[in-house]
Design an enzyme around this catalytic site. Structure first.
Site: not given
Lengths: 387, 387
Positions: B122, B199, B223
Site C-alpha cells: 500500500w 497511513d 480493521k
C-alpha cells in the site's frame, strides 16, 4: 420520558397513528425509511451472513460471500431497471454530491459546454460544483419561480452543442418531479448529439424509466435503494473512453468500471443493503407495481391538500412529486404545532427544509400505505381542530 | 453442505477450535472481526436506535439521534487518542486509497517536495497516487528486501526540505510494523520543518501514539475502528489553511473540517459503528490495555514460529507486526492444506496475500485471545502431523 418513549408505552392503546411494529412512521427525506423485512434480514446477517459463520460487517470485500452479494446486487439492479449490457452498474462512495463534480471531471473538456437545468436546491449546488471543469450554463433556472415546478420544453434555452444536459428528476426539498399526468417520467427534449445526465437520488426505482434515454444516472442510495454510504451510478460504456483530463484513479469512472466497484475496499455493508432492497423490489413486482402503489400513496396526501383551504402545497400540480409532498398550514406557529403533534402521534421527520419552511412528507418506496393513511387522517383531524 | 454448515452442525461436538458463540474465528486482513458485543448492539439499534422508534440505518444525518452519535464518536475518539483541540477528527469516504491522493492534493504544491517511505504494497500505491500532485520521491524503498522490515533512521535518504514525510505504520500484507522491542510505536526522525503523514489503517488504536507527532493520521475504519465505508482522518488545524490548488468542495479537508464531516450526507451507519467501537475501546481500558493484550495475543502465534523449523515467518523479528502475522509452511501444497484444515476447524481467512503467499493471521483488537490460542494450538498440531 421522551416523546418516543411515550409513544411506545402507548402501544396497543388508543393512539391511532403508528406502525404496527411499534416503530415511528418515518417521513425523513433521507436517509429514510427501509422495508421492515429488509431491516429484519440485516439484523440476522450482521451476526452470520449466508451461513458463513461471519457477519456481513466483518466479511472481506474479496471473500466469496461478498463476491456473491455484489454480483447478485448488480444482476438484480439490471433486472429491475432492464439495464442493458452496454451500461455499467457501479457502486461508488462520496454521495451524489461527489457525482456532481465527477460527472464534469470525467466527461467534460475544459473547452466544451454542458447545459444544466436548475430545478431545485441540489440542482443549484450541482451547477456550482461543475463550474471548475468546463463551460457550464443554466439552460433553465427555476429560482424566480421558487422552484414550484420544472420547465416545459419551450422554456428551456439550449446551448448550440452541449456535450450533455444535466437534470434532476425529483427535487426533494421543493417536492417537484419531472412527470406526466399519470406520474410517469417526463424527459426534456435535448439537442441532438447530447446525452442526458440525471441526478435520480430521490426517485430512482420508484417508477419505470428507460436507462437508454440517459448517458449517466446517479443516486445516493439512502432514499429508495439502501442506506447512506454508497451511490448507484449507471453509465453508458462509450462514455468511459472520454478522458478530458488526468484524474486520480479513485475519481475515474473507467477505473471503477474496470474493477467492478472494487478498486479499493468498497462500502461493503451499504452495498449489501442495496442488494437486499433490490431483492425486495423484485418481490414487490418490480417498478410498475411500485409506481402504482406510489401513485396511490401520494394521492392519499394530495387529496387532503386538494380538498382543503387550510393547507397549501408548495409545488404546482403538474410537477407534484410522488416522493416528497411539501405543504404548509396558514402560519409558522401552526406548522410547528403540526410537526410536534404529528410526532406525538407516531410520525417523525415531517418538518420541511429551511428553504421552503412548512412540512414535507417523504413517502419513498418503503413507506407503507398505512403510514400515508395515518398522515392523511392526522392532517384532516389537525385541520378540524385548528382550521 | 458447505464447510461452514458442517462447522455449525459440529457445535458442542469434538472440534476444539471455534468461537464460543458458534461463529468462525475471523482472521481477515480487513474488513475484519468486530467485538461481538458491538455486533449485538448494532443488531438491536438497526431496528430502534436509542429508543427513537427509528433504526440507525433510517435516521437522517441531521436528526438529533445522529447528532448525538456523531458528537459522541468524535469525543470518544479524542478521549481514546488524547487528541488535543488543535486537531480535527474527520470521518470521510473513499477509503484510505482516496487519502493517498487527498493528502498531496490538499497539502503539497506542484513545486514542493514530499518524501515517501515505501515499506509495503500500500505504501507503493500511495507513492504512485501522489505523483500527479508534486515532486514526490522515495526516501526509502523496501522492495529489494521483499518488504521484510521497515528502515532504520540511518538508511533513510531525505530530500533537503520535504513539506511532509509519508509513512505507513503497519504493513498489512507483509506483516511488518514500525515498532520498538516492546511493540510500541517507533517513528523515523524526520527533517526539521517537515511534518509526518501516517497511513495507520491496520494498527490505529491498537497501541498508544501521540498525535502531536503527526500532521495527518488516516485510517480506513474496517480493521480496528469499525466497518468499511468510512475513514478516520486526524489533521492538525494549521494544515487546513494550506491551499496549493483549487479542488472540488468534497475533496477539501477544510470543507470537511468546517462542516464537521457533514458537508453532504455522510456514511451514517459506518460512523455509528466507529462510535460503538470507540466506546468498546474505552470499556477495555483504552490503548494501553489493548496494547498489552495485543502483545500477548501476537506472542501466542510468534512463539509457535520461533520454536518451529516447519514454519517460516516473512517479517524480520525487529519489524514483526502485532496485527498481521505472516508465515508459511515448507511448501505451497502444505500452505493450501493448512488454510483448508484451519477453515474446517473454525478459522477463516488465513490465506496470505498473493504478494507474499503462505498464510496471514490478522489479529486486530477485536480478535479474542481464544482465537489466537486456537490458531496456535492448530499450528502445533498441524506441524506434528505434517512436519
Amino acid at each position: 420520558m421522551s416523546m418516543a418513549q411515550t409513544l411506545r408505552t402507548n402501544e396497543g392503546g388508543s393512539s391511532g397513528a403508528r406502525s404496527a411494529s411499534g416503530r415511528m412512521y418515518n417521513f425523513s427525506a433521507g436517509p429514510g425509511v427501509l422495508p421492515e423485512e429488509v431491516v429484519r434480514q440485516a439484523q440476522e446477517e450482521i451476526w452470520d451472513c449466508r451461513q458463513s459463520g461471519i457477519g456481513i460487517l466483518e466479511h472481506s470485500h474479496r471473500a466469496p460471500t461478498f463476491d456473491a452479494i455484489l454480483h447478485e446486487a448488480v444482476a438484480d439492479c439490471r433486472a429491475i431497471g432492464d439495464i442493458p449490457s452496454d451500461y455499467h452498474v457501479l457502486f461508488m462512495t462520496g454521495g451524489a454530491t461527489s457525482q456532481n463534480f465527477l460527472v464534469p471531471a470525467n466527461l467534460l473538456g475544459q473547452e466544451e459546454t454542458a447545459d444544466y437545468i436548475t430545478t431545485g436546491y441540489w440542482a443549484e449546488r450541482t451547477f456550482e460544483h461543475a463550474q471548475m471543469f468546463g463551460k457550464v450554463r443554466e439552460a433553465w433556472d427555476g429560482r424566480p419561480l421558487a422552484h414550484r415546478r420544472v420547465p416545459e420544453d419551450a422554456e428551456i434555452s439550449w446551448s448550440s452543442s452541449p456535450v450533455y444536459v444535466h437534470m434532476c428528476s425529483n427535487n426533494t426539498i421543493y417536492g417537484t418531479q419531472w412527470r406526466l399526468a399519470d406520474g410517469s417520467l417526463r424527459l426534456p427534449k435535448i439537442p441532438p448529439g447530447s446525452f442526458l445526465v440525471c441526478d435520480m437520488c430521490s426517485d430512482i426505482f420508484s417508477r419505470p424509466f428507460d436507462v437508454r434515454d440517459f448517458g449517466v444516472v446517479y443516486a445516493g442510495a439512502q432514499k429508495n435503494v439502501g442506506v447512506a454510504g454508497v451511490s448507484l451510478v449507471l453509465i453508458r460504456d462509450d462514455l468511459l473512453s472520454r478522458k478530458p483530463r488526468e484524474l486520480p484513479l479513485m475519481l475515474q469512472y473507467r477505473v471503477m468500471a474496470r474493477d467492478e466497484s472494487r478498486h479499493n475496499t468498497p462500502p461493503v455493508f451499504p452495498i449489501y443493503m442495496s442488494g437486499l432492497v433490490f431483492k425486495w423490489i423484485l418481490r414487490q413486482g418490480g417498478l410498475g407495481a411500485l409506481h402504482a402503489r406510489n401513485v396511490a400513496k401520494a394521492a392519499l396526501i394530495y387529496d387532503v391538500l386538494d380538498s382543503s383551504t387550510f393547507y397549501t402545497g408548495h409545488a404546482e400540480r403538474a410537477s407534484r412529486s410522488l416522493m416528497n409532498v411539501t405543504f404548509r398550514t396558514p402560519s409558522e406557529k401552526l406548522d410547528d404545532l403540526f410537526v410536534r403533534e404529528a410526532y406525538d402521534a407516531g410520525m417523525d421527520n415531517l418538518r420541511g427544509h429551511r428553504a421552503t419552511g412548512g412540512m414535507r412528507a417523504s413517502v419513498y418506496n418503503a413507506m407503507p400505505d398505512e403510514g400515508c393513511k395515518a398522515l392523511a387522517d392526522f392532517m384532516r383531524e389537525f385541520e378540524r381542530r385548528h382550521g
